[in-house]
Structures are given as structure tokens and as C-alpha cells.
Motif scaffolding. Sequence first.
Motif, short mmCIF file in Angstrom:
data_model
loop_
_atom_site.label_atom_id
_atom_site.label_comp_id
_atom_site.label_asym_id
_atom_site.label_seq_id
_atom_site.Cartn_x
_atom_site.Cartn_y
_atom_site.Cartn_z
N LYS A 129 7.45 -6.69 3.52
CA LYS A 129 6.47 -5.97 2.93
C LYS A 129 6.05 -6.68 1.29
O LYS A 129 5.27 -5.76 0.74
CB LYS A 129 7.23 -4.90 2.84
CG LYS A 129 8.20 -4.22 3.39
CD LYS A 129 8.93 -3.20 3.12
CE LYS A 129 10.39 -3.52 2.49
NZ LYS A 129 11.33 -4.40 3.58
N TRP A 130 6.47 -7.65 1.53
CA TRP A 130 6.16 -8.67 0.21
C TRP A 130 5.53 -9.81 0.55
O TRP A 130 5.89 -10.47 1.93
CB TRP A 130 6.94 -8.91 -0.52
CG TRP A 130 7.57 -7.46 -1.31
CD1 TRP A 130 9.18 -6.89 -0.67
CD2 TRP A 130 7.40 -6.74 -2.30
NE1 TRP A 130 9.09 -5.41 -1.97
CE2 TRP A 130 7.74 -5.18 -2.55
CE3 TRP A 130 6.15 -7.15 -3.66
CZ2 TRP A 130 7.75 -4.88 -3.24
CZ3 TRP A 130 5.98 -5.88 -4.07
CH2 TRP A 130 6.59 -4.76 -4.52
N PRO A 131 4.82 -10.31 -0.15
CA PRO A 131 3.99 -9.62 -0.96
C PRO A 131 3.19 -8.73 -0.40
O PRO A 131 2.70 -9.38 1.13
CB PRO A 131 2.87 -10.77 -1.55
CG PRO A 131 2.84 -12.06 -0.40
CD PRO A 131 4.52 -11.82 0.01
N ALA A 132 2.52 -7.91 -0.86
CA ALA A 132 1.56 -7.05 -0.53
C ALA A 132 1.15 -7.60 0.39
O ALA A 132 0.33 -6.84 1.65
CB ALA A 132 1.32 -6.03 -2.12
N LYS A 133 -0.44 -8.65 -0.32
CA LYS A 133 -1.32 -9.26 0.54
C LYS A 133 -0.81 -9.49 1.76
O LYS A 133 -2.01 -10.18 2.65
CB LYS A 133 -2.22 -9.84 -0.09
CG LYS A 133 -2.70 -9.19 -1.38
CD LYS A 133 -4.36 -9.53 -1.91
CE LYS A 133 -5.06 -9.28 -2.56
NZ LYS A 133 -4.29 -9.12 -4.10
N SER A 134 -0.13 -10.41 2.29
CA SER A 134 0.32 -11.38 3.51
C SER A 134 1.17 -10.56 4.88
O SER A 134 1.32 -11.20 5.48
CB SER A 134 1.63 -11.86 2.83
OG SER A 134 1.87 -12.24 1.80
N TRP A 135 0.82 -8.94 5.07
CA TRP A 135 0.65 -8.10 5.71
C TRP A 135 -0.45 -8.63 6.49
O TRP A 135 0.78 -9.32 8.28
CB TRP A 135 1.32 -7.02 5.80
CG TRP A 135 1.58 -6.43 7.09
CD1 TRP A 135 0.89 -5.17 6.54
CD2 TRP A 135 2.41 -5.96 7.37
NE1 TRP A 135 1.01 -4.49 8.34
CE2 TRP A 135 1.76 -5.06 9.05
CE3 TRP A 135 2.98 -6.97 8.24
CZ2 TRP A 135 2.49 -5.09 10.26
CZ3 TRP A 135 3.92 -6.57 9.15
CH2 TRP A 135 3.64 -5.42 10.31
N PRO A 136 -1.21 -8.06 6.33
CA PRO A 136 -1.77 -8.82 7.50
C PRO A 136 -1.82 -10.50 8.06
O PRO A 136 -1.90 -10.30 9.45
CB PRO A 136 -3.59 -8.95 7.03
CG PRO A 136 -2.60 -8.21 5.74
CD PRO A 136 -1.65 -7.86 5.68
#
Lengths: 1003, 93, 223, 417
Positions: A129-136
Motif C-alpha cells: 500500500k505504500w508508497p502510493a505510487k508504487s502499486w503499479p
Amino acid sequence: MSQQTHRLSQGGRIDRGREIRFTFNGREYTGYAGDTLASALLANGVSVIGRSFKYHRPRGLVGAGPEEPNAIVQVGLGGQTRPDQRATQVELFDGLVASTSARLGFDPMGLNNTFSRMLPAGFYYKTFKWPAKSWPSYEKRIRQAAGLGYSPTEPDTDRYDHMNAHCDVLVVGGGPAGLAAALRAGRAGARVMLVDENAEFGGSLLAERDAQANAIDDRSPHDWIAASVAELSAMQEVRVMTRTTAFGNYDHNFIGLMEDKADYRGGPGAGEVRHRLWRVRAQRVVLATGALERPLVFGNNDRPGIMTASAVSTYLNRYGVAPGWRTVVFTNNDSAYQTALDLKAAGRDVAAIVDIRTNPTGALADAAREAGIPIHDSSAIIKARGSRRVKSVQIAQVKYGQLAEEGDTIACDVVATSGGWSPVVHLHCHIGSKPQWDDEAACFLPGPDNPGQSSAGSVTGAFSLRKALSQGFEQGGAAVAELGFEPTAGAAPSAPAPGTVMPIQPFWIAPTGKPLSRGPKQFVDYQNDTTAADIALAVREGYESVEHVKRYTAMGFGTDQGKLGNINGMAILASLLDQSIPETGTTTFRPAYTPVSFGSVAGRTADHLFDPERKTAMHDWHVQHGALFENVGQWKRPWYYPKDDESMQAALDRECRSTRNGAGVLDASTLGKIEVHGPDANRFLDMIYTGGRRKMKTGTCRYGLMLHEDGMIFDDGVTAKLDENHYYLTTTTGGAAGVLNWLEQWHQTEWPDMDVFFTFVTDQWATVAVNGPKSREILQALCDDIDFDREAFAFMTFREGTVAGVAARVFRISFTGELAFEINVDANYGRHVWEAVMAAGAPHGITPYGTETMHILRAEKGFIVAGQDTDGAVTPMDMGMHWAIGKKKDDFIGMRSLSRADIVGEGRKQYVGLVPTDGSIVLPEGSQLVNDPEAALPMPMVGHVSSSYHSDTLGHSFALAVVEDGRSRHGETVYSPQVDGSVIAATITDPVFYDREGARQNV
Amino acid sequence: MFQIDCPWCGPRDQQEFAYAGEAAIKRPENPASLSDAEWADYLFMRTNPRGRHHEQWRHVHGCGQFFDVVRDTVTYRIESVDVPGRPALGDAS
Amino acid sequence: MSEIKIESPLVDQVEAVRGNSAPAKVGVRMTEHPFLGQIVLRGKSSDTAFTAACAGVLGCEVPTTPNTYAEGQGVVIAWMGPTEWLVLVDGESTPAWLSALRGALADVHAGVLDTSGGQTLISLEGPAALDVLAKGSTLDLHPRVAPTGFCTRSLLAKSAMFVRVVEAGQRFEIVVRRSFADYLWQWLVDAGGEYGLAIQPAESTLVLAGLQASAPPKTATGA
Amino acid sequence: MKNRYSIFSLARNALSHHENWDRAWRSPEPKSEYDVIIIGAGGHGLATAYYLAKEHGITNVAVVEKGWLGGGNTARNTTIVRSNYLYDESAHLFEKSLKLWEGLSRELNYNVMFSQRGVYNLAHTLQEERDAKRRINANRLNGIDSEWVDARQIKAEVPYIDTSSNARYPILGGSLQRRAGTARHDGVAWGYARAADAAGVDIIENCEVTNILRDGGTVTGVETTRGTIRARKVGIVVAGNSGVLAEMAGFRLPVESHPLQALVSEPVKPILDTVIMSNAVHGYVSQSDKGELVIGAGIDAFNGYGQRGSFNIIEETIAAIKEMFPIFSRMRMLRHWGGIVDTTPDATPIIGKTPVDNLFINCGWGTGGFKATPGSGWVFAHTLATGEPHWINAPFSLDRYTTGYLVDEHGAAGVAH
Ligand SMILES: Cc1cc2nc3c(=O)[nH]c(=O)nc-3n(C[C@H](O)[C@H](O)[C@H](O)COP(=O)(O)OP(=O)(O)OC[C@H]3O[C@@H](n4cnc5c(N)ncnc54)[C@H](O)[C@@H]3O)c2cc1C
Ligand SMILES: NC(=O)c1ccc[n+]([C@@H]2O[C@H](COP(=O)([O-])OP(=O)(O)OC[C@H]3O[C@@H](n4cnc5c(N)ncnc54)[C@H](O)[C@@H]3O)[C@@H](O)[C@H]2O)c1
Ligand SMILES: Cc1cc2nc3c(=O)[nH]c(=O)nc-3n(C[C@H](O)[C@H](O)[C@H](O)COP(=O)(O)O)c2cc1C
Ligand SMILES: [Zn+2]
């Protein structure tokens, strides 16, 4: 090329005379005709056939049929490739190329197994879930790891087919029960279909030794099968189909079947289809789908070499392959003893039978003892050892489900397990029925019969051959009797009485002496790597419903749909929750029983037959004259006719100019046409149209609007009064069928007392619309029995006569604002009349034009196109069409809605014209309009552009739009912010731009 | 996939039919006399039962007729098919 | 004026017009019968004035049993719905039939509509004819259910059709709307290929089961 | 205090063999009375409970569910999330929702796998192109990302789609919302349930509401299969079953319940990285993280509560997918299923008051309410807490059907989702 080291020297239903070469993961092998890919690999001693999904553990075959979870392979190359094939159901053919997406040798992803503790069920909900931008990027990696095979990346060149079939009795499953049912039904003269997913009939008999001891009607089982199939095949009304899976049971006895017509032999020949989907409507259905064996759950039970006992027997007896040299049998019921005996008969060692039951007795146990097989009773395998292949098993004494005492380690290379049998209730359950738990047989049985359906054989828990035969015979007879056939006399096929049987002792998981969370991995769902510990974790976290467990752990989510593991999983769940199995219940059984190719589901609805191309009588002329086409509904309509390398705008300008100055011609045949007649036609149409029809004079035409009862415009067109109470209606091209339905519905369900008929005549009439100042002269040249004089043939009237030698109805109506005539003729003469018009118009420079020019010309006149300028949310008043509403009418459909508060209130969007300040800019259609283009987002919008063109006639661009309170805003400026950041300003005007007085159409 | 017994044509596949909503919604005699709320009730409100449903279908690709069906919306079983006021088959002539 | 050209909806399907070279094994023969007279009759079967007038012209009773057709001299009349019939006659005699019917029904609540240009008829014959249709039709056309004399409107693939059983299980005629004809023809060619499809050149006559050559209608009573 | 979920807690728990995880939600016995009862533990009902607690401090709340939580349409949908709706009213609602989606995993401390992989709505006809552009322009002026892409651009980003001009219905282009995408449907229900539970909300499964209790014109509680429960306010959030609950409360809705179907293929390696939706060639498809193609089918015309639809609709859908992606012809359908969707005449939800005082309803999401889950819960919580709609849901009142203020998204929504 490797040797068939595991092939028995004799036996099996393979054809040893036909050797077949195939490739698996790049290596060449041979097998025999009659093999599956699985049996052939096994024959070659290939034990690792896949890697598990999450932990990448080496996996081998567990099953021999549709339940197989591990051996999922890619078959074929390039455009012919098919992913996710179950090796146990892939028949061997010469040149077969198969592979797995997992690496079978060293696999770096095998680390997942080492770190498997970080990957419990549902771990992804807790992480990433963290960091937000890493999910992709996490997601990308998850996706790459997932998936079994590879989608083809080239279009499929194979063809597929549908066949609708009807029968009195459909028998699903061609084992002993199904064969007996079909025989009985067929002999009564009924129309019968018998289908089986296998390459040959016989069901579980094929997995048994073809011994006289199992004789049916004094024949060996295989002879009986052959005789039965021969008898059935000879019956005229019976259709027998192998390689045909009933994949879905749908309402009202509609069954979907998928027939493999080519995969089994490497692909279709020229002109043949690959798969055929059968859509069967059966009066009666007999489900004789048999039962699938459950494995037992113990530590490392996924090691290659650990299989269900029936799979071992199947490989031995049907394919002449021994999975290994030394087997331990692990069971809680009698049937696995048969496997032990089969192994012995094949000359293989049986190291031990490990039976959870105490002091096994009965015919099979006696036979095993007699054969000298050691039996460990009250015992279980608690753990297997070995990684790429099982090497030994650890057994233990079990009392009351608890580990009593650890026992020996027994060396082996095969473990044959049986946890009992799960009837194939899938089809029974597809239409909402719930299966019912049976304590005695320790399995789910079909619940109450669905209407018109029954079950027979081991699917009902009748696990003896004798019972399967008699039940099948009975249900086949009952089915036809219900339909009024006389079942023939005669007894059911007879089989020897089964020996004494010791009851099954339900056993769901072997105790290891440790909590589930700490013991070795005990797999429930092999394909999704769901372990008993995962189920326990789900329960611990509150995911208690069996449906939650399924979704949290992915149990039963795989391509086998839990055929092998689900019942074990549910039972384990039940015991963790301290509730009964029926309280726990099953997850929902859904089609497809086994996966069905998209190609076959689409059938012939593909390529040029994807959807009908509706064509007018003049279609080919348009093609020959270079028209580009627009799809309007299913119709192909000429869009415009570019000449040479003319741009679209240049072509449109030319078409418009020619029509306004000389003559243009449009193929208007696609408009819907309906004849309405009967004594109450006037009265009826008065309710349907906003305007009055009663006072219309015969021979005249009127424009009409139809509203839905909510007051919104839904179609428009011209009505011609052919006679008192006889009308000819036109509708929009796309709206025709809907309008006819609308008329019929009001007539039949609301006003059946009105005497009126509606007949759809769209296809009967070809319509040639000749527009332009020269249209009269052209018509005059073609027709000498109509007086085209202005007064004699007034605007909005029609005449009957002969045009170009063909009987015609000629309407003087205009959608361009020019003098215009629409010629309607019998469509068989449409092309003739069209060509005649072209010839007669040639001196006047007549030009064919398409829908785009039609749109420009009508827009210059402010005429709406229903569906373009209206969107299902506008009233006649919004469109400024008060004139179309009969002043004196006290009712018509939709009228009452027009007086509701928000319909009469202010701020409604009203129909207007727009002239861009810069007349060289064409406002893009779909542009939004605002009062203040500087306002902050969200920017208040006041309307939008529905139609917009460059007008050759006006010399500048113009548009039609709806704008809030627009009718009172003529002369004001509105703005349209564009995607590119620019803003287009335009002045609000009246929507009629050309010949406001209507002088030109009235000459 | 339903099989619907058209009162005229006999049992036919669902694909020949068009569903036409709840049956027996009578258009008010005099819409002008209704309040907006009463009109909305006629226009939009539906019983939408879970279970026995009186509905209309049209045999659009057959005889073209509308007829009434009583069907269970959960089991999808059809209880009856009828045309109100239809002369019995056979004596139509 | 040049000669008047008449064109079937299948004019662009070369094989429909000229036929194909028959395959070695023929399972089904397909022929288009363009330019027939196809007349839609509307009326109420409860109206004896209507039925009597029709019978007078057609020489047979109007079928009132659903899914059946009747034959008169050179004419087939098929039930299409409780108020609708399809009348098939030879192309040439169409005007005569039309005026005869219109004349006889002048004072009756009835309709006589010429739809000859709006549809065409295709016949399929042979042991595989039924299977070809079954690929796109959910009708049960087995002789037990659809004997000679059966007819109905239905769907074939994605097109509406009218089908008539001329010889149970063996010979069928389907009527398709003009704008769908191209599509349906191609569909039939595709579906029939597997059985061996022989396409015979278009034949513009009405082939009636057990009927003599077409006869003109009795002169209309009122016309 | 509950475990917080993180890579660290996962590692920590791994050491203890995952034996110490807390329940994600309790399984409480119903109390005799609550401030608010929410009927229906789908995503919308659970989100409502969560926001009641979080935004309004109301925690004496029960969510009662007849089956297993999240087992209705929430379990069955094709998970498409986007906000590019045409009308202002819808756009505001769905954009509010999308904004909440963007922070949801962290807010709930539960990874709902919201994947902003973009959603294409294809246009195959000139009219579809006009409609799409109208919508795109409206979206942008409403502050919502939305763009037009032509066939060439689509081909560049979705290499296996057939953009040839000789297709039966060639792709002319389409709208693209890059912030749109998919989410893990089950995770959404579970995440909200866990967070609501942590705030003190009672989630009561296997508890079917059988009657709605009223005193005069005011709601007083509900009867359930687990007894009578009183409440000061009740919210109905039961999607396909809305008509049934309304009948219990003595009123009718402009809602019909229809089967809507979906299907999945067998899983394959990544082949489609975005979401494709088409109206003219009716079907939509994305690929789940597990690898299956998730395909949405059309709605059945008849009313149905059977959670299954007609096979011909599956056939049409797959034919459409094959038409757009000829390469998928050899893929296989693994499973198909249905849900019960509650459709309204204007294809727009109803969120607000009912004729019964203190009884509120949230329904009519039809084929496209999954994407609205956070926003719907947020505005409905406001409505329940204050007794009045938030400005965002004010236009979605039940009485618009009387006044004629319909927000007709039929033309605009194009394909259902
Ligand atoms: C096949 C399919 C595909 C879809 N695809 C999409 C998509 O791609 N994108 C999108 O945005 N939307 C999609 N939708 C729509 C979306 O699923 C729904 O709009 C949304 O999930 C509704 O959520 P909900 O919480 O209101 O309903 P649900 O999840 O259905 O929850 C309602 C709950 O109420 C419970 N309930 C009912 N009656 C009672 C009672 N008497 N007592 C107690 N509890 C009761 C039910 O058991 C259920 O759990 C799709 C729907 C379907 C069926
Ligand atoms: N010893 C035991 O405990 C035990 C247990 C089970 C079965 N049996 C034996 O099995 C036999 C039972 O006979 P039966 O006829 O009931 O079952 P069967 O297993 O012999 O035959 C069922 C057949 O149906 C096929 N089938 C299943 N689902 C299908 C589908 N959806 N579409 C197409 N085909 C499908 C299977 O492939 C199989 O060929 C008896 O001989 C019995 O002794 C024994
Ligand atoms: C987005 C999504 C993905 C799914 N993926 C799978 C899958 O990979 N395997 C599977 O068996 N079912 C899958 N399903 C379907 C479910 O198994 C199930 O059919 C669906 O949730 C409806 O519930 P029901 O069938 O239990 O009524 C998926 C469902 C959804 C909504
Ligand atoms: Zn009918």
C-alpha cells in the motif's frame, strides 16, 4: 528420444501399432494412439509436469481426467496455440507440441517456496500500500508471476460452429449408467442424445480391468460397451457423441455441449470446424456424470508421484502405463484396494496399504491380504518426502483423528490415495439447486431433481456397477415413459453382485501432531496452492463463510474449479468452525463444467458474419461509384462519394452545391416504413403522434413526432395518408423495429378494441430522394402519368404513377429545403429507377449524395435528426416544436408528462443555432458551451453542440445546439472551450439558417 | 435459456421473444386529471416482486403477439401463459 | 425508355444467380426463387366476410391453425399470426392475385399488401437441409414435430425468416427480408459447406408441393 | 487494537506462523437497538457504516446482511472504476468517488488493489463518436481527466485490438480516462468491513431483514431472521433487492431487478494492460491481476432474482470480444455467473429519503455502482447522519420521477459501466 520406460508390456486401450511422436518442453517423445498427453508423459517417466502457481513447487499428475489441477500445458504454436490445456484431456496426435510456462528444472521463483511464510492467503491485501505510487510496479510483478499459459497473439484462423438440437432424452455421461439409460430410451423409439467428454464411451469401466469378473450381461465390460454403442448407433433417432462435454445446464432443459471436432487430431482440415457448440433443448435430461475421486490431505501431499488411486488405475488399465515401481496406497474406503490389486496384476510392488479404518474387512481387503499386500490399519500418511518425486512416506497411527504414534517411513515412488468419491453434481447445481450432504456415502449428492431432469449412476451415490446399470436403465425408462413412449420390456444389464463392502470412514486431513500453521504444507487446492493452513488463517481472520474462504484463499478458483480439492476444503473448514459439513455448505457450482473455447461460444458469429450488413437495392451501385459507407444500425448507408483524390469537405461541398443548385439524389431506402390501416387508424395514430391525424386529407403528408410516455421525443417521420384510415408511416432508420413494436404494444395490450393493422414494409420499397431545383424536370422526364405542376402536386402531398416504367408512389416532401420528390418503388426495381434518375438527371448535373451531405442540408434548414440533436431527454418544447403538437388534442402518449414541474420550468436546454464568430472554424460536434470560459473548474456548462458543419451554401460554418433558455438568448455569445485549450466563440441564432420562409421547397 | 409456450405458436426458444415488462399496467383513462405523483406512479413505479411475477412477452419473431406470463423470478419457472380474452385456439374461424 | 431491369436481393451473389459447380458429395441443394408474388394478407379470422372472400379467391380456406399453410391452385397461403397470412404465388400472376384479393376484400376490414420486392425465397433440399438450418435456428424441424405442412416465422442466425416445410425433414423453403438476404445467403453457404452444398441457378417459379403449374386466380368478384 | 497491516506486520506474523492475526471483523450478536441500521453489507452498505463512524462520529451502527458480507453484486462485478460520466450531477458523484478510491488502500489500511490502468470507451459509429466527445468535453470542464484517442493511438497502446477499417464496426476512436481502472472487488468489501468494525460498527451476517417496522409514518426498526432490532434511522442498501425491501416498508420504487452476467477466461500471462469497453459491439474486458480475462456481458431484459441469466447473452458477449480481439478466440471460458442489478428508468441511482420518515434508501445503481462504492457510502452517510442529502446526492432524489428532473445517463453512459 527417450524411452517409454513406464509403459506396461501389455494391456490398455492404446494402439501399440501406431506410434506417435510429440514434443514436450522442447524434448521429443513417443507415445501411442489412444494416449493422452498425460499418459504418454507418464509412460516416458516424466514426473514433473508443472510448477505450482504461488510457491513454484514441482508438480506431477494427480488425476487422469477433468479434475487434474497440475498438468496445465500450452499446446501448439503460433496462431494455433491453445493455453491452459489439461494434459489429461489432451489426446495425443502426431506432431503435438506442448510446453509449460513454468520452468521445470531449476526455477528461481522456487524461492517463493522458501519464503512462503511471507505469502499466506491474502497477503497482498496487507501489503503494497505504500508508497502510493508504487502499486503499479508491484502490480506489474504480481501480474507477471500469475497466469498459467500464454494467450495466442495471432488471430485464430480456425472456424467454429453452433448446432441447435432437440431431443426427447439427453443422457449426459456415457459410463455404464448413461449407456443403460440411452439403451432403454432409444429402444422405446425416443429421440435420444448420449454424450461423453471422453474419446470413447465406457466411463469408469475404461479404468477397470477388462475382466470376466466384471462381466455385464455375460460379456466382458469392453465388449458390452462396444455392443451397446453399436446398438445405439444403429438406431435412427439416437445420436451418440464422444469428445462432447455438457458444460452447462441452463433453464428449461437447455444444455450446452461442446464437441471437439479437431483438437484431438491436431486441428481441423480445410473447411472443417474446430469446435462445435451444441445448444440442446431436451424434453428430459438424465445426468449420468459419475463421480470423481477425492485425494487425501497430508503433509507435502503435492509431491510428484502422489496421485488419486483411480488415476493410478486409469493409467494402468486404460493406458497401459504404470506411474512407478513401488506404490503406497492410502485410503479411507474400499475402492483404492482395487488399485492395489491392479498394480499387483501389472506386476508392480505395493509397499503397503495405509487405511485409516480399523481392521478393514470385506471382499477387497481380503483379496489384498491374499495378494500379500501389507495393510496398516488405523493409520495415515502424515507426510511425504522427496522434492522432485516422492521418495518415501511417513505413516502414523491415528486415533479419533489425532496422531497416536508415529510409524514407519516407507520408501515408494508412487502414492495412490483415495478419500472417497465426489459425485459430479455440477450440472445438477447449475440452475440453482443445492447439493445435499449424505453422511453415509460421505459426499454431496444431487438435491431434489430439477424439472424434467433426473440422475443415475454413481452421481447419485450408487457406487456399484450393478446399481449404476439398473439406475440408468430405470431413469432412461422413466424419462421416455413420462413423454408417452412405451419403454420396452426386458431387464437392466446385469453385473455380478458386488462383494461385501466396508463403509467409508470420512477423513479430511492427516494429523501431524502440530498445529496446521506449523506443520508441513498440506495442499487442498493444488492449482492455487491453497493449504489447510490457509483455510485456518482465513477462519482466524474472520473469513468464515465458505464463500469468503474461497475468495480469500483462492480455493476452487483455478481452472479445475476445485473438482479435486473443494470438498476436502469445505470439510476442513467445517471442522475448524466446529460445525457440520452441510452447515458449511459448498460454494456455488457454475458453468462451465470444463472450460469452453471462446471461438465455439461465438460460433459462426464472427468475421463477415459477425452481424448482418443490411443493404439497399442500390447498394452495389453505390459501391461501384466510390461511396464510402456509414453504419447506421445494421444498415450500410452511403456516407459520401469522393471523386478521385477529393477531400471529404470538398466532396461534401460539391454534393451540397449540386443539390442546392441543380439536383442531388439520396438513397433513402433505409427509412423504416409501416403501413397502418383499419377503421380505427385515425384514432390510433392520434394517440401515437403529438400532432393530429384525423383531419389530414387523403393524399397529403405530415411530419410527426412520437414521444415516450415520459414526454421525451423518441422517433420522428412523415406520415402519408393513402386513404381514409390508411397510412404509410416512415420512421428513422435505426428506430423502425422499435416503432413497430411500440404500435403493436399499445394496440394489443391497451386498445385491443381498436380495429387497425400495422404491416412492416421497409424492405418492400426502395426510396430515391431527388432534391434540388431541377428535381421536377427530372421527374417529368421519367414519368408521364403524374402532373408535376406546382399546384397540381403541392408540397406535402403524394401521387401514384409510373416512374421509369415502374409503379411508384411519389412524395413531395423535402429534407433539404429544396424542391424535392421521393420516389418509392418495389425494391426489385430500385436499382433500375435509380439509374434512370441518374440518366435523366445527367443533363442537370445530378449528383448522388450520402448521409453527411443530407445532414448538412437539413441542418441548414434547422431540421432535427432524432438521436443526434435529441438524446432521449428532450421534449418537443425543448426543440421548439410546439407546432408539432396538436392544439386541440386532449391526450396523446407523453402529453401528460409535458406539464410536470421540471418540464415546464425555466433553465431547460432549448434548441438553437450557432454561428461561430470566426466562420472558418467548424465547432466540433460534442463541444460543450459555457457563458464564461474563464470560470474556474468545474465550469458551469449551459449546453452542447449536437450538429456542426461547414456550409458551402452559407459560406461559413454553423452549428445546432441546445442551450439553457436558448430561445430567449438569440444574438448572445456563448463560448466553447476546446480540448486543446482554445475557446471558440459563437452567436446564438435561430436554428433555421437557410430559406427561413420555405420558399425554395414550395416552388 | 427459457422456452416459452407461445399461446399461438407453441413452445419456442426465448430468443424469438421480447420481454415487455410488468403486465396489466393500465393506462389511466384521463391522464390530465391525475396529480404528478399519480402520474409518476403509473409511469415509473413497479412491483418488481421476488417470486411470482405477472409479465408480458411478445413473440416478436413469430406471430407477433403480446401475451401474459406468470413466472417465478427466482426459479425462472413459468407457471402459465395466457392471452386475456383470446378466443380458444381452433375455433377462431 | 430502356428495358425495365428487375433485380433480386441476391443479385450480387454470383452463385445464387448462376449456381456453383456441385461438390462431389451433395448433402444439400440450395436455390433462390426470386420474383415470386409475396402478398401479405391482413384480416381477422373471426370475420367470416374476410375468410369467405379469401377462400373465394384463393380456392382454399385460409388456415387458422397456427404454424400451418394451405395450398390452392397455384397459391400457398401460410399462417403468420392471428391476423396475418403470407400468400405466395408466381411472379407473373401477382398483379392478378393482388387485384382479385383487393377486389374481394374491398368492403372488409382487411389488408392486401404486396411485399414481393421486399423479400425473396430460398429452398433447401436434401438429407442435410435440416442440419444446415439447425445451425442457426432453434426450431425443432424434425418430421415428428414439423411435418409437411408446417410453417412459421422465426429466426435464422441473425435474421428473421419465414420457413415452410415442403417435405418433412427433406425440403424447406425460407423467406428472408431483402435487406438481410445477402447476409443470410452467405451464412447458408458457410453453414452448408460441410455437407456438400450444390447451388442451383435461381429459378423464378413457385414450386408447390404436389401442385400443378400455377393457375391464375379466379376473377375477382368485385374488381 | 487491531493489527495494522504492513510488510512489517506481515514479516512479524510470519515468524509466529500467522497465528496471531486478529479477526478482520467480529461476528457479534445483534443488540436490541442501534442509532442506525444499515440493511445490506455490500460495498455500499459497509462504506456507509465506515463513513458514518469516520465522518460523523456515529458508531452505534449495525450493518445487517442476509448472507455473507460482500456476497451480492459486490462479489460479482467486473470492477471497472471510472468517473467520466456526462451529466454534471453524475460526474460530481463519481468523481468524488474516484478521489476517495485514490487514497482508499491507505485510508483503510487494506490494499484494495485500485489499479489506475485506464479505461477506453470505444466509438464505432459517427454518433458514438459525437456522444463520446460530448462527454469528454463535459468531463474536462468538470475537472475530470478525459481524452479522445483515435484508432491509431488505441492500436499503439492496445496492440492486440483489431482496429482495421474493414471490421464490421470499425473502431473510430474512443474516450480514455487514464485515472480510471479496476479494483479488487472482494477486498473493497473486506477493507470497509474491517475498518467499520474497528470503529465499533456491528456487522451481522446471516441476518435477513424480513420486515421494516414503522410507527405511523416513521421507521422504528427491523425484523430479522435473528430477531427484532430497533433503530432511530434505517438505511436500505440492498441493490437488486431494493424492490423487496421497499415493499416491506409499504412503498414502490421505479426499479426493476434484472440479471446481469459476467465471465472469466482461464488465466494467462499479461496480454491486456487496460480496460476496454464497447457499446456498439457490446462487451467489455480487462485482465485481472491473476491473469483471467474478466468480461462483462449484457443485461437480461426480464426481471430476475436468480443470479443467472440467459446463455445467448454470453454468446453475444464472447462474439463481441472475439470481434474486437480476434486473438482471444482460442482462450476458454472458465466460469460465468450473474448478479441482480436494480435498474432505474434514467439509469441513475436514487440516494435519499423515502416516503417513510427516518428511512433512507440508496439503490438503482444498476449495472455500474461498484465504482461509486466510496462516494455512495460517503454521501449516504451524510444523508443518514444529518437527515438531509449532501449537495452531491441531492439531485438523486426519489421525487425526481414526479417532477421530471431525470438525470438520463442512458445515452451518455454508453456501455453500462
Ligand atoms: C455482472 C456485473 C458486473 C458489474 N460490473 C460493474 C463494473 O464493472 N463497474 C461498476 O461500477 N459496477 C458494476 N456492477 C454493478 C455493481 O456491482 C453494483 O452496482 C454494486 O456492487 C452495488 O453494490 P451494493 O453494495 O449496493 O450491492 P450488493 O453488493 O449487492 O449488496 C447488497 C447486499 O444486500 C443484501 N441484502 C439484500 N436483501 C437483504 C435483506 N432482506 N436483509 C439483509 N440484507 C439483504 C445482499 O445480500 C447484499 O449483500 C456490476 C454488476 C454485475 C452484476
Ligand atoms: N468403487 C467405487 O467406490 C466407485 C466409485 C465411483 C464409481 N465407481 C464405478 O463407476 C461406475 C459408475 O458408472 P456411471 O455411469 O455412473 O459413471 P462413470 O464415471 O462410469 O461415467 C460417467 C461418465 O460421464 C462423463 N461425464 C461426466 N461429466 C460429463 C459432462 N459434463 N459432459 C460429458 N461427459 C461427462 C465422464 O467422463 C464419464 O465418462 C460403476 O462402474 C461404479 O462401479 C466405483
Ligand atoms: C473480478 C472477478 C474475477 C473473478 N475471477 C475468478 C477466477 O479467477 N476463477 C473463478 O473461479 N472465479 C472467478 N470469479 C467468479 C467467482 O468465482 C464467482 O462466480 C462470482 O464471484 C459470483 O459468485 P457465485 O458464482 O458464487 O454466485 C471472478 C469474479 C469476479 C467478479
Ligand atoms: Zn407466437
